[in-house]
Enzyme design. Structure first.
Site, PDB file in Angstrom:
ATOM      1  N   SER A 111      -9.834   1.678   2.651  1.00  0.00           N
ATOM      2  CA  SER A 111      -8.944   2.443   1.801  1.00  0.00           C
ATOM      3  C   SER A 111      -7.895   1.584   1.089  1.00  0.00           C
ATOM      4  CB  SER A 111      -8.239   3.523   2.628  1.00  0.00           C
ATOM      5  OG  SER A 111      -7.431   2.931   3.624  1.00  0.00           O
ATOM      6  N   LYS A 124       0.852  -1.200   0.000  1.00  0.00           N
ATOM      7  CA  LYS A 124       0.000   0.000   0.000  1.00  0.00           C
ATOM      8  C   LYS A 124       0.882   1.242   0.000  1.00  0.00           C
ATOM      9  CE  LYS A 124      -4.031   1.855   2.535  1.00  0.00           C
ATOM     10  NZ  LYS A 124      -4.914   1.658   3.701  1.00  0.00           N
ATOM     11  N   SER A 155      -9.964  -0.840   6.862  1.00  0.00           N
ATOM     12  CA  SER A 155      -9.392  -0.681   5.520  1.00  0.00           C
ATOM     13  C   SER A 155      -8.679  -1.888   4.935  1.00  0.00           C
ATOM     14  CB  SER A 155      -8.425   0.501   5.509  1.00  0.00           C
ATOM     15  OG  SER A 155      -9.147   1.672   5.308  1.00  0.00           O
TER      16      SER A 155
HETATM   17  N1  GLN Z   1     -13.016   3.659   5.892  1.00  0.00           N
HETATM   18  C1  GLN Z   1     -12.560   4.089   7.194  1.00  0.00           C
HETATM   19  C2  GLN Z   1     -12.253   5.554   7.171  1.00  0.00           C
HETATM   20  O1  GLN Z   1     -12.446   6.167   6.169  1.00  0.00           O
HETATM   21  C3  GLN Z   1     -11.390   3.273   7.604  1.00  0.00           C
HETATM   22  C4  GLN Z   1     -10.134   3.725   7.009  1.00  0.00           C
HETATM   23  C5  GLN Z   1      -8.968   2.884   7.390  1.00  0.00           C
HETATM   24  O2  GLN Z   1      -9.112   1.843   8.010  1.00  0.00           O
HETATM   25  N2  GLN Z   1      -7.808   3.383   7.047  1.00  0.00           N
HETATM   26  O3  GLN Z   1     -11.817   6.103   8.156  1.00  0.00           O
END
Ligand code: GLN
Length: 480
Positions: free
Chosen positions: A156, A81, A180
């Site tokens: 994400s 990532k 995420s």
């Molecule tokens: N979708 C969640 C957010 O937008 C989790 C993001 C993540 O785990 N980095 O905060």
């Protein structure tokens, strides 16, 4: 030579490599070919590294000399990532603000994978600074779901999940602050593990919300997730919140578990789509047939997990992202004075979702509101953790669907932040309490002509990853 990448897992590849069925270089070439074919459409990778064949050659030598003694990950092609540092490589967190920035050191998880002989293929796409659930908030454009390119791969870590789903790597590393790793894994039909908070060092992971962030593997099987977890976990002097993973390689005390289903799952706060619930109920029936005991557990405070997350996470993110000031990293926009330098750099460099969260974070931390929001949220966080720990006195593992829906259509939730945030309603609990949780593919549902994957999530007490691996592997078999 042609290698059927769709049939490979880390453990199967290892056997092929040791038997000499193919070399790491041949394997890597097959991946590069497949990526060249698919990535222009899927957009899972934002960069393919220029030295992958040299890395593969090195791994081939290691296998030739060390044979079985080489690491189980030697020669495994991986994607990383875009928020995990690889020395000398660009890292941009899907943001314009880190344009041209190169990492000056390796993240600990990367150093460990390098030591193990993994082959780093490239950087995978993500929502800007890991804020999002769809990978549409990237400066590099959205990633598409390999199962239906009109749909989101989740986020994400949508890039890392799509990479594995499209056979663009055998495994990837994502980061999970509120879901995420697990939500994109479920949308893409692969396995995603969020380890216990502190099990994997955060050194070299660009911080979003430091008290929730964990690096986790995305793989095709639970066994592969375990192999990567064993390689990257452990105490690290560079991250004082890291701890020795006490259950590493150990077997759980039992193989017949007591499984808890939280009653909030059936409440109106949880907008589960009908066939998602049906798929979940089928999975539970299968687990019962295998001799596991299923109980409903009351966790009255868990319904506050999402609101608590959306106070603490922006608070921590606004503090962490203060370092992107145009002076030390990446983009710099010159204004009339120092204040304008900051405002212009951050105003141009950060996208709308990041700016929204920085404003929210600054607000909940500001004097006058700190007690009402931030301090209250931390108190409720502790109460939620206690709620889960009480449930774990009666059950070994808590199970839910990973996300209330299958992959949604790109653009569908972009204008409605709350709808987007609800995608994580079932995953944030593990981050709030620091618990390990895994998403395992649980079948498919139809949306139009597309067959879309779903995931089941298992969450265990702190340091009980071994329970997740055990039940996860069993679930894969009974699901077949
Ligand atoms: N979708 C969640 C957010 O937008 C989790 C993001 C993540 O785990 N980095 O905060």
């Amino acid at each position: 030579m042609s290698i059927d990448l769709s049939q490979l897992t880390i453990s199967k590849t290892r056997n092929h490599l040791l038997r000499g069925d193919f070399t790491v270089q041949e394997l890597t070439e097959s991946y590069l070919k497949n990526i060249a074919k698919k990535n222009s459409d899927i957009n899972a990778y934002v960069e393919i590294f220029d030295d992958v064949l040299a890395q593969a050659e090195k791994a081939d030598k290691e296998i030739a000399t060390q044979k079985e003694k080489s690491s189980p990950l030697c020669g495994t092609p991986v994607a990383i990532k875009d928020n995990i540092l690889i020395k000398g490589r660009h890292v941009s967190c899907g943001s314009k603000i880190l344009k041209n920035y190169k990492a000056t050191y390796d993240a600990t998880a990367i150093a460990k994978l390098k030591e193990a002989g993994a082959v780093f293929l490239g950087r995978a796409n993500m929502d800007e600074f890991a804020m999002g659930s769809s990978t549409e908030r990237s400066a590099f454009g959205p990633t598409k779901n390999p199962h239906d390119t009109l749909r989101s791969p989740g986020g994400s870590s949508g890039g890392p999940a799509a990479v594995v789903a499209m056979d663009g790597a055998l495994a990837s590393l994502g980061s999970d602050t509120g879901g995420s790793v697990r939500q994109p894994a479920s949308f893409c039909g692969v396995v995603g593990l969020k380890p216990t908070y502190g099990a994997v060092s955060r050194y070299g992971l660009v911080a979003m919300a430091s008290s929730f962030d964990q690096i986790g593997p995305i793989t095709k099987t639970v066994e592969d997730a375990e192999i990567v977890f064993n390689a990257i976990s452990g105490k690290d002097p560079y991250d004082s919140t890291s701890a020795e993973s006490i259950t590493q390689n150990s077997k759980p005390k039992t193989s017949k578990f007591t499984i808890g289903i939280p009653s909030f799952l059936f409440g109106k706060e949880t907008p589960l789509e009908d066939d998602v619930l049906q798929n979940f109920n089928n999975s539970i029936e299968m687990l019962k047939k295998e001799g596991h005991t299923v109980k409903e557990v009351e966790m009255p405070l868990v319904k506050y997990a999402l609101p608590v997350y959306y106070i603490i996470m922006p608070a921590e993110a606004s503090t962490n992202l203060a370092r992107f000031d145009g002076v030390r990293y990446g983009l710099y926009a010159e204004g009339k004075n120092l204040f304008d330098d900051y405002a212009d750099t951050r105003g141009v460099g950060f996208g709308p979702e990041v700016r929204r969260r920085l404003l929210l974070g600054a607000y909940v931390l500001s004097s006058g509101y700190y007690d009402a929001y931030y301090r209250k949220a931390v108190a409720v966080q502790n109460a939620i953790r206690f709620d889960c720990e009480s449930a774990f006195k009666n059950v070994d593992v808590i199970v839910t669907p990973t996300s209330p829906t299958p992959a949604f259509v790109l653009g569908e939730k972009l204008e409605d932040p709350v709808a987007m945030y609800l995608s994580d309603i079932l995953t944030v609990v593990a981050n709030i309490g620091g618990f390990p949780a895994i998403s395992v593919p649980s079948g498919t549902v139809m949306r139009g002509k597309s067959s879309l994957p779903l995931g089941i999530q298992f969450m265990a007490p702190h340091n009980e990853e071994n329970v997740l691996f055990s039940i996860g592997k069993e679930f894969e078999i009974i699901k077949e």
